[in-house]
Design an enzyme around this catalytic site. Structure first.
Site, PDB file in Angstrom:
ATOM      1  N   ASN A   1       0.809  -1.212   0.000  1.00 46.02           N
ATOM      2  CA  ASN A   1       0.000   0.000   0.000  1.00 46.02           C
ATOM      3  C   ASN A   1       0.855   1.280   0.000  1.00 46.02           C
ATOM      4  O   ASN A   1       1.670   1.489   0.892  1.00 46.02           O
ATOM      5  CB  ASN A   1      -0.910   0.013   1.236  1.00 46.02           C
ATOM      6  CG  ASN A   1      -2.105   0.918   1.032  1.00 46.02           C
ATOM      7  OD1 ASN A   1      -2.231   1.571  -0.010  1.00 46.02           O
ATOM      8  ND2 ASN A   1      -2.980   0.960   2.013  1.00 46.02           N
TER       9      ASN A   1
ATOM     10  N   ARG B   1     -13.224  -5.978  15.773  1.00 50.39           N
ATOM     11  CA  ARG B   1     -12.290  -4.922  16.135  1.00 50.39           C
ATOM     12  C   ARG B   1     -13.080  -3.625  16.234  1.00 50.39           C
ATOM     13  O   ARG B   1     -13.882  -3.323  15.342  1.00 50.39           O
ATOM     14  CB  ARG B   1     -11.201  -4.788  15.066  1.00 50.39           C
ATOM     15  CG  ARG B   1     -10.068  -3.878  15.470  1.00 50.39           C
ATOM     16  CD  ARG B   1      -9.102  -3.593  14.336  1.00 50.39           C
ATOM     17  NE  ARG B   1      -9.594  -2.523  13.468  1.00 50.39           N
ATOM     18  CZ  ARG B   1      -8.814  -1.937  12.562  1.00 50.39           C
ATOM     19  NH1 ARG B   1      -7.565  -2.352  12.377  1.00 50.39           N
ATOM     20  NH2 ARG B   1      -9.290  -0.945  11.808  1.00 50.39           N
TER      21      ARG B   1
ATOM     22  N   TYR C   1      -7.168   6.786  13.229  1.00 44.02           N
ATOM     23  CA  TYR C   1      -7.002   5.565  12.447  1.00 44.02           C
ATOM     24  C   TYR C   1      -8.239   4.676  12.567  1.00 44.02           C
ATOM     25  O   TYR C   1      -8.808   4.521  13.654  1.00 44.02           O
ATOM     26  CB  TYR C   1      -5.768   4.762  12.929  1.00 44.02           C
ATOM     27  CG  TYR C   1      -5.883   3.377  12.359  1.00 44.02           C
ATOM     28  CD1 TYR C   1      -6.364   2.326  13.118  1.00 44.02           C
ATOM     29  CD2 TYR C   1      -5.666   3.177  10.997  1.00 44.02           C
ATOM     30  CE1 TYR C   1      -6.590   1.085  12.553  1.00 44.02           C
ATOM     31  CE2 TYR C   1      -5.891   1.941  10.430  1.00 44.02           C
ATOM     32  CZ  TYR C   1      -6.365   0.908  11.207  1.00 44.02           C
ATOM     33  OH  TYR C   1      -6.604  -0.311  10.633  1.00 44.02           O
TER      34      TYR C   1
ATOM     35  N   ASP D   1      -6.850  -1.745  17.685  1.00 45.47           N
ATOM     36  CA  ASP D   1      -5.570  -1.497  17.013  1.00 45.47           C
ATOM     37  C   ASP D   1      -5.067  -0.106  17.412  1.00 45.47           C
ATOM     38  O   ASP D   1      -5.666   0.908  17.047  1.00 45.47           O
ATOM     39  CB  ASP D   1      -5.782  -1.566  15.487  1.00 45.47           C
ATOM     40  CG  ASP D   1      -4.470  -1.575  14.708  1.00 45.47           C
ATOM     41  OD1 ASP D   1      -4.514  -1.923  13.507  1.00 45.47           O
ATOM     42  OD2 ASP D   1      -3.430  -1.252  15.301  1.00 45.47           O
TER      43      ASP D   1
ATOM     44  N   HIS E   1      -2.284   1.039  16.451  1.00 44.67           N
ATOM     45  CA  HIS E   1      -1.635   1.454  15.194  1.00 44.67           C
ATOM     46  C   HIS E   1      -0.314   2.190  15.401  1.00 44.67           C
ATOM     47  O   HIS E   1      -0.103   3.295  14.864  1.00 44.67           O
ATOM     48  CB  HIS E   1      -2.607   2.311  14.373  1.00 44.67           C
ATOM     49  CG  HIS E   1      -2.502   2.027  12.906  1.00 44.67           C
ATOM     50  ND1 HIS E   1      -1.762   2.796  12.058  1.00 44.67           N
ATOM     51  CD2 HIS E   1      -3.013   1.042  12.152  1.00 44.67           C
ATOM     52  CE1 HIS E   1      -1.834   2.325  10.829  1.00 44.67           C
ATOM     53  NE2 HIS E   1      -2.586   1.251  10.857  1.00 44.67           N
TER      54      HIS E   1
ATOM     55  N   GLU F   1      -3.531  -4.364  19.483  1.00 44.41           N
ATOM     56  CA  GLU F   1      -2.623  -4.524  18.335  1.00 44.41           C
ATOM     57  C   GLU F   1      -1.728  -3.319  18.143  1.00 44.41           C
ATOM     58  O   GLU F   1      -2.127  -2.181  18.336  1.00 44.41           O
ATOM     59  CB  GLU F   1      -3.455  -4.736  17.081  1.00 44.41           C
ATOM     60  CG  GLU F   1      -2.652  -4.805  15.807  1.00 44.41           C
ATOM     61  CD  GLU F   1      -3.502  -4.850  14.574  1.00 44.41           C
ATOM     62  OE1 GLU F   1      -4.722  -5.098  14.697  1.00 44.41           O
ATOM     63  OE2 GLU F   1      -2.976  -4.610  13.478  1.00 44.41           O
TER      64      GLU F   1
ATOM     65  N   GLU G   1       1.988  -6.809  11.337  1.00 42.79           N
ATOM     66  CA  GLU G   1       1.497  -6.672   9.950  1.00 42.79           C
ATOM     67  C   GLU G   1       2.525  -5.999   9.055  1.00 42.79           C
ATOM     68  O   GLU G   1       2.519  -6.204   7.854  1.00 42.79           O
ATOM     69  CB  GLU G   1       0.185  -5.907   9.912  1.00 42.79           C
ATOM     70  CG  GLU G   1       0.284  -4.466  10.291  1.00 42.79           C
ATOM     71  CD  GLU G   1      -1.061  -3.769  10.291  1.00 42.79           C
ATOM     72  OE1 GLU G   1      -2.037  -4.313  10.829  1.00 42.79           O
ATOM     73  OE2 GLU G   1      -1.142  -2.671   9.718  1.00 42.79           O
TER      74      GLU G   1
ATOM     75  N   ARG H   1       1.218 -11.060  13.542  1.00 40.84           N
ATOM     76  CA  ARG H   1       0.297 -10.586  12.496  1.00 40.84           C
ATOM     77  C   ARG H   1       0.859 -10.687  11.082  1.00 40.84           C
ATOM     78  O   ARG H   1       0.192 -10.336  10.123  1.00 40.84           O
ATOM     79  CB  ARG H   1      -0.039  -9.124  12.774  1.00 40.84           C
ATOM     80  CG  ARG H   1      -0.793  -8.904  14.056  1.00 40.84           C
ATOM     81  CD  ARG H   1      -2.277  -8.853  13.861  1.00 40.84           C
ATOM     82  NE  ARG H   1      -2.733  -7.683  13.134  1.00 40.84           N
ATOM     83  CZ  ARG H   1      -3.627  -7.734  12.153  1.00 40.84           C
ATOM     84  NH1 ARG H   1      -4.138  -8.885  11.779  1.00 40.84           N
ATOM     85  NH2 ARG H   1      -4.006  -6.637  11.531  1.00 40.84           N
TER      86      ARG H   1
ATOM     87  N   HIS I   1      -2.737 -10.531   9.113  1.00 41.13           N
ATOM     88  CA  HIS I   1      -3.268  -9.256   8.597  1.00 41.13           C
ATOM     89  C   HIS I   1      -4.210  -9.566   7.424  1.00 41.13           C
ATOM     90  O   HIS I   1      -3.962 -10.482   6.650  1.00 41.13           O
ATOM     91  CB  HIS I   1      -2.066  -8.432   8.126  1.00 41.13           C
ATOM     92  CG  HIS I   1      -2.352  -7.042   7.740  1.00 41.13           C
ATOM     93  ND1 HIS I   1      -1.544  -6.361   6.872  1.00 41.13           N
ATOM     94  CD2 HIS I   1      -3.328  -6.170   8.093  1.00 41.13           C
ATOM     95  CE1 HIS I   1      -1.995  -5.125   6.707  1.00 41.13           C
ATOM     96  NE2 HIS I   1      -3.065  -4.986   7.448  1.00 41.13           N
TER      97      HIS I   1
ATOM     98  N   ASP J   1      -6.265  -3.471   1.725  1.00 41.53           N
ATOM     99  CA  ASP J   1      -5.166  -3.216   0.791  1.00 41.53           C
ATOM    100  C   ASP J   1      -4.331  -4.468   0.559  1.00 41.53           C
ATOM    101  O   ASP J   1      -3.287  -4.414  -0.098  1.00 41.53           O
ATOM    102  CB  ASP J   1      -4.286  -2.052   1.269  1.00 41.53           C
ATOM    103  CG  ASP J   1      -3.900  -2.186   2.718  1.00 41.53           C
ATOM    104  OD1 ASP J   1      -4.734  -1.851   3.575  1.00 41.53           O
ATOM    105  OD2 ASP J   1      -2.773  -2.645   2.991  1.00 41.53           O
TER     106      ASP J   1
ATOM    107  N   GLU K   1      -7.824 -11.691  10.233  1.00 42.85           N
ATOM    108  CA  GLU K   1      -8.496 -10.404   9.982  1.00 42.85           C
ATOM    109  C   GLU K   1      -9.257 -10.507   8.668  1.00 42.85           C
ATOM    110  O   GLU K   1      -8.757 -11.061   7.678  1.00 42.85           O
ATOM    111  CB  GLU K   1      -7.464  -9.280   9.893  1.00 42.85           C
ATOM    112  CG  GLU K   1      -8.069  -7.916   9.595  1.00 42.85           C
ATOM    113  CD  GLU K   1      -7.033  -6.816   9.585  1.00 42.85           C
ATOM    114  OE1 GLU K   1      -5.834  -7.116   9.663  1.00 42.85           O
ATOM    115  OE2 GLU K   1      -7.425  -5.641   9.492  1.00 42.85           O
TER     116      GLU K   1
ATOM    117  N   TRP L   1       1.885   7.133  11.812  1.00 38.33           N
ATOM    118  CA  TRP L   1       0.469   7.101  11.421  1.00 38.33           C
ATOM    119  C   TRP L   1      -0.145   5.767  11.807  1.00 38.33           C
ATOM    120  O   TRP L   1       0.496   4.724  11.667  1.00 38.33           O
ATOM    121  CB  TRP L   1       0.301   7.285   9.901  1.00 38.33           C
ATOM    122  CG  TRP L   1      -1.135   7.121   9.517  1.00 38.33           C
ATOM    123  CD1 TRP L   1      -2.178   8.001   9.739  1.00 38.33           C
ATOM    124  CD2 TRP L   1      -1.740   5.961   8.924  1.00 38.33           C
ATOM    125  NE1 TRP L   1      -3.352   7.475   9.310  1.00 38.33           N
ATOM    126  CE2 TRP L   1      -3.138   6.234   8.805  1.00 38.33           C
ATOM    127  CE3 TRP L   1      -1.259   4.737   8.483  1.00 38.33           C
ATOM    128  CZ2 TRP L   1      -4.033   5.310   8.253  1.00 38.33           C
ATOM    129  CZ3 TRP L   1      -2.152   3.820   7.936  1.00 38.33           C
ATOM    130  CH2 TRP L   1      -3.508   4.130   7.823  1.00 38.33           C
TER     131      TRP L   1
END
Ligand code: CS2
Ligand code: MG
Length: 402
Positions: free
Chosen positions: A37, A147, A159, A210, A212, A236, A262, A283, A312, A316, A339, A402
């Site tokens: 991605n 989730r 996020y 998550d 993130h 996560e 992930e 993940r 994961h 994407d 997931e 991010w």
């Protein structure tokens, strides 16, 4: 069985996907997901310019030798671009081998270890009330695991919260959108979400969250402790994991199960996390961790240390990655959860597949291979559209995770 062609297919049915198609002189072909991605074209070039020329004429049955050739032979090892390219080749070769054997891929891995693959869906909302409602919708759809991601007061975005409640696509702009982040606001808000979710739905549903990559170890320890009364299935990406030892601090303070990986591309990214049992779920998945061949090695190391898989499965990652991961999930003895961020109908039409959802589980079909194909004619109708993931800045302008 010789490889006679390696086609790299870029298509954007709502979001960009990169697919590798390997054709053989036996008339069989296999496909692999090569989507990274926001960096899709880097993998396209890696495959077209540096991998494809080396594959033509090779024996498609020699999956391991080709994996070692592409990993050791690159000299510059590891990393998401290299390992996503290797993953696509590996997945396509496993697809070919299963087709040649006339078996669904899971049979070649060792057969079914379970009846189906438990998945988790993504409920999200602008606020606690909307998120609770969405979790209820997922429970009504039959999900056993959900989730929950929620907007944070005074933050314009965060996020995992999307306008469309069924699909989430963060790579939405031709240049990275700049989001605003506040850890303090987030930490003060999230425990109330899970308190409300448990009050509303009781102890039964598996709840996941998550973070993130946005917390320091001690902040993650604080959040993990605050969430303990709500018994999450996992928290996560609590902390970025370049410094694997950082998770020791989180582990010392909380019993909330931890998931990470992930963004990992090889076993070296998680070796310490696994050997010191600093996490509970790994993940890594087929498309970014070197394919089926390497993901099995990660899972085997994890199994020695009580760590389960939690592949994961965001939008994407193409249906090709999902299909191959489901065959892996059916086989892997230390399975945890998969997931399942649903793809749009436009994407599913480009990637016909045989996996189906029922009562919180995904089930694969019995056709030979991993059960996913690509409609090249339809794929050609959706040309690449540059799109980047957002970046985060703190209130003072500091560029953050991010
Ligand atoms: C997320 C992903 O699915 C997840 O757990 O972390 O949505 C992630 O943000 C995207 O895959 C990034 O491309
Ligand atoms: Mg994640």
């Amino acid at each position: 069985m010789k490889i006679i062609d390696a086609k790299v297919i870029v298509s954007c049915p709502g979001r960009n996907f990169v697919t590798l198609k390997l054709l053989t002189d036996a008339g069989l072909y296999g496909i692999g997901d090569a989507t990274l991605n926001g960096r899709e074209l880097a993998v396209v070039s890696y495959l077209q310019d540096h991998v494809a020329p080396c594959l033509i004429g090779r024996d498609a049955q020699q999956i391991e030798d080709i994996w070692q050739y592409l990993y050791r032979g690159a000299y510059w090892r590891k990393g998401p671009v290299t390992m996503t390219a290797i993953a696509a080749v590996d997945t396509a070769l496993w697809d070919i081998k299963a087709k040649a054997a006339g078996m669904p891929l899971y049979q070649l891995l060792g057969g079914k270890s379970r009846r189906g693959v438990m998945v988790y869906g993504h409920a999200n909302g602008e606020d606690i009330e909307q998120t609770v409602e969405q979790v209820g919708n997922y429970i009504d759809m039959g999900y056993k695991a959900i989730r929950a991601q929620c907007g944070v007061p005074d933050l314009p975005s965060t996020y995992g919260v999307s306008k469309d409640k069924m699909f989430y696509e963060p790579a939405a702009a031709a240049l990275p959108a700049e989001n605003l982040w506040s850890t303090e606001k987030y930490l003060n808000h999230i425990p109330s979400l899970f308190e409300k979710l448990r009050q509303t739905f009781g102890p039964e549903p598996h709840l996941l969250h998550d973070a993130h990559h946005r917390l320091t170890p001690i902040e993650a320890a604080r959040l993990g402790k605050a969430l303990e009364p709500y018994c999450l299935f996992w928290l996560e990406d609590a902390v970025t994991a370049e410094n694997q030892a950082g998770f020791r601090i989180v582990r010392q303070h909380t019993t909330t199960p931890l998931a990470v990986g992930e963004v990992f591309s090889t076993v070296w990214d998680c070796k310490q996390l696994l050997e010191e049992q600093l996490i509970d779920y790994i993940r890594a998945t087929v498309v970014h961790a070197g394919g089926i061949t390497h993901l099995r090695r990660i899972a085997d190391l994890a199994s020695l240390h009580h760590v389960r898989t939690g592949c994961h499965g965001a939008t994407d990652l193409s249906p090709v990655s999902m299909g191959a991961a489901l065959h892996f999930d059916l086989w892997v003895p230390n399975f945890g959860i998969q997931e399942y961020m649903r793809h749009t109908q436009m994407t599913d039409e480009v990637f016909p597949h045989n996996y189906t959802f029922k009562d919180g589980y995904l089930h694969v079909g019995e056709e030979p291979g991993h059960g996913v194909d690509i409609d090249e004619k339809l794929a050609a109708k959706y040309p690449y559209q540059r799109a980047y993931l957002p970046v985060n800045r703190l209130h003072d302008g500091t560029l953050y995770n991010w």
